[in-house]
Scaffold this motif. Structure first.
Motif: not given
Length: 358
Positions: A140-163
């Motif tokens: 759920g970490l990416l979902s939480e990051i998503s919610a914060v950015l959406a609430n602050l009116q940021f749009n994510v155009a591209t994301a590259e994620v490794w674990t």
């Protein structure tokens, strides 16, 4: 620790040598029936091998064999490459790009060196602001990051994620949700950074649990992700990803030996073959301040065998057991990061980071 010295090369002389001996690039589809031969001859310079491999990797070319020699003042490489279907490279646009990017002007033309669509990590370029996030991975970490950015009116155009080893690293390319432009307001960026840090830390007070920062400089995004994990010392983790993702027959086998006759340390890597394997290894050695003087790369079915003759930038070889062990761990981590899980997310300009991907 053994140390080998080589002649001093005056920078002005090197520039002069480059002018009178510009790089020569040959794309040969005649010599071999089952692959394209790419030859690169150039005046040697620090980091040149990584630059060449990076360009070929960005094109998603599969390097089936390679022969590297860069001892002294000259750099000579031969690459056997195919596409992902095992076919020769016959597309004229791709061949033209290779010749330009690796040719006389390519190393000085940043607009040419990155294949279209492959972004690099910078603080703010064009219509995007780049932010780096690294921390402890959890559901759920990416979902939480998503919610914060959406609430602050940021749009994510591209994301590259490794674990890797229970850690997550990602580079997010953001813009304003209403204007589709990069966000330069320091107050707004500071609020976003602080909220993301709080999410990464969760209930823990340890600042090392998670970190957020803005990307600075001009760095290839894949290399930047390796650097983020390396700085995070993920190679020291005892995560279970190695056992899950690698059956015993495919686990990386890495050894370090000493070539006394020539004064090199020899790194041998045997593992499951995959795209961008050579890039990940060369990138790691380069960022650890090692210089590759010779290398032989080959693949046989699902396996890859790679051998690198290296020294540290100060001319020393890897003579201590501790340094050898560290290099082996770092290379194992570099190989496993991309295999464990790589996620590249591109969203429409007006939509927030999708939560359904988690």
């Amino acid at each position: 620790m053994a140390k080998v010295c080589w002649p001093y090369f005056d920078p002005e002389y090197e520039n002069f040598s480059t002018r009178i001996n510009p790089p020569r690039v040959s794309v040969d589809n005649i010599s071999y029936r089952d692959c394209t031969l790419i030859k690169v001859d150039s005046v040697n310079k620090p980091g040149i091998l990584l630059e060449v491999v990076q360009i070929l990797s960005d094109l998603d070319l599969i390097i089936t064999k390679a022969y590297i020699s860069s001892d002294g003042g000259w750099f000579m490489d031969v690459f056997h490459v195919t596409d992902h279907q095992g076919n020769k490279i016959t597309d004229n646009k791709t061949i033209d790009y290779i010749e330009k990017a690796l040719g006389p002007n390519g190393y000085n033309m940043e607009s040419v060196k990155t294949w279209p669509g492959k972004k690099v990590g910078v603080h703010s370029v064009g219509d995007h602001t780049a932010i780096e996030v690294i921390g402890r991975d959890r559901p759920g970490l990416l979902s939480e990051i998503s919610a914060v950015l959406a609430n602050l009116q940021f749009n994510v155009a591209t994301a590259e994620v490794w674990t890797h080893n229970s850690r997550i690293a990602c580079v997010l390319y953001l813009n304003d949700n209403s204007t589709n432009r990069a966000v330069d307001d320091p107050t707004r960026l500071s609020v976003m950074e602080e909220q993301l840090k709080n999410i990464l830390r969760g209930c823990e007070d340890d600042k090392e649990v998670g970190r957020t920062s803005f990307s600075m400089g001009f760095t290839h995004v894949d290399r930047r992700l390796h650097q983020m994990f390396f700085a995070d010392r993920d190679y020291e983790g005892g995560g279970v990803t190695t056992e899950v993702d690698y059956p015993p027959s495919f686990k990386p086998k890495i050894t370090v030996e000493h070539c006394e006759e020539k004064g090199y340390s020899v790194i041998s890597v045997q593992c499951k073959d995959r795209a961008k394997l050579m890039f990940d290894i060369v990138c790691t050695l380069t960022d650890m301040q090692y210089v590759v003087f010779h290398a032989t790369i080959s693949s046989d079915g699902p396996y890859a065998s790679q051998e690198y003759f290296i020294r540290h930038m100060d001319g020393c070889t890897l003579d201590t057991e501790g340094e050898q062990e560290r290099v082996i761990k770092c290379l194992e981590a570099a190989i496993q990061r991309r295999v464990c899980e790589e996620m590249v997310i591109t969203t429409p300009p007006t939509t927030a980071f999708p939560t359904t991907l988690v």
